[in-house]
Design an enzyme around this catalytic site. Sequence first.
Site, PDB file in Angstrom:
ATOM      1  CG  HIS A   7      -2.110  -1.105   1.350  1.00  0.00           C
ATOM      2  ND1 HIS A   7      -1.996  -2.120   2.160  1.00  0.00           N
ATOM      3  CD2 HIS A   7      -3.059  -1.382   0.582  1.00  0.00           C
ATOM      4  CE1 HIS A   7      -2.742  -2.730   2.064  1.00  0.00           C
ATOM      5  NE2 HIS A   7      -3.619  -2.356   1.164  1.00  0.00           N
ATOM      6  CD  GLN A  61     -13.975  -4.713  -1.906  1.00  0.00           C
ATOM      7  OE1 GLN A  61     -14.314  -3.504  -2.384  1.00  0.00           O
ATOM      8  NE2 GLN A  61     -12.878  -5.201  -2.112  1.00  0.00           N
TER       9      GLN A  61
END
Length: 280
Positions: free
Chosen positions: A37, A61
């Site tokens: 990230h 999701q």
Amino acid sequence: MQIIYNKNELVRILGDFRKQGKTIGFVPTMGALHAGHLSLIGASKKHCDITVCSIFVNPTQFNDKADLEKYPRMPKEDTQMLESAGCDILFMPDEKEVYDGQITKTFDFKGLDRVLEGLHRPGHFNGVAQVVSILFDIVKPNKAFFGQKDYQQLLIIKSLEHQLKLNIEIVACPTMREADGLAMSSRNMRLSDEERKAASLIPKLMKEAKAMMEKGKTVNEISSHVKEQLKDPIYKLDYFAICDSVTLKEFSGSDPNSKPMALIACFVGKIRLIDNLFLG
Ligand code: AMP
């Protein structure tokens, strides 16, 4: 670093930056951050004046409720990591702030959302598109940064941007890996010691697939080899496929312009891991 929970406040702050002529880079995440990230944050800082990171574990999701519940949440550690990485704004909305009680949109990705991850996680990419389109609408970035680790997601986001004519540059960033090659993932921390060791076979097999392709082995030969290596009951293979890297249709080798990519999803114990590698 400013920490913002309210979307209207974020819209106002970013509007001010835009008036000053500053460019905005955006890194959407679900938190439990790692060096993968942070590499996206680094890329955004390199290309844009202001970097916004969002942390939101998006329920739409997840097709597996238990997976959603077990998804690691560590806002304190995440905040410290983003601060050290030089992120300018952290947006941490709650579900009401993002969806406002309405989760209705459905998208059409012309089949790209029905293969591989889409086939094994029905509705997953529609959920990703729902949240990313809402976040894009709030942040209105010049550039948005996504990891190649989630390669199919990257293609879906590019398609979403194109469909909605958003004029956002989608920047693909390379997969960050641990020393043994395992792709960094927020899920890795849930592996036991034994599973973590076993997980290193996944990147090893991807490299072997590449070497076999270079030696002229067929897709079937490569697939059989990979399946054979994952026979131990600690693994449960969801899929291994060699696809055209643009369409994600099965790679045939007949089109000289088609670039093959190997993609895998495999459970190690109860943890589902994904990886991919360009071949050839
Ligand atoms: P996630 O928090 O898992 O939704 O991921 C947020 C972003 O980080 C997505 O664009 C991912 O593709 C990206 N990402 C996750 N793991 C890695 C990695 N190992 N290397 C590079 N990018 C990654």
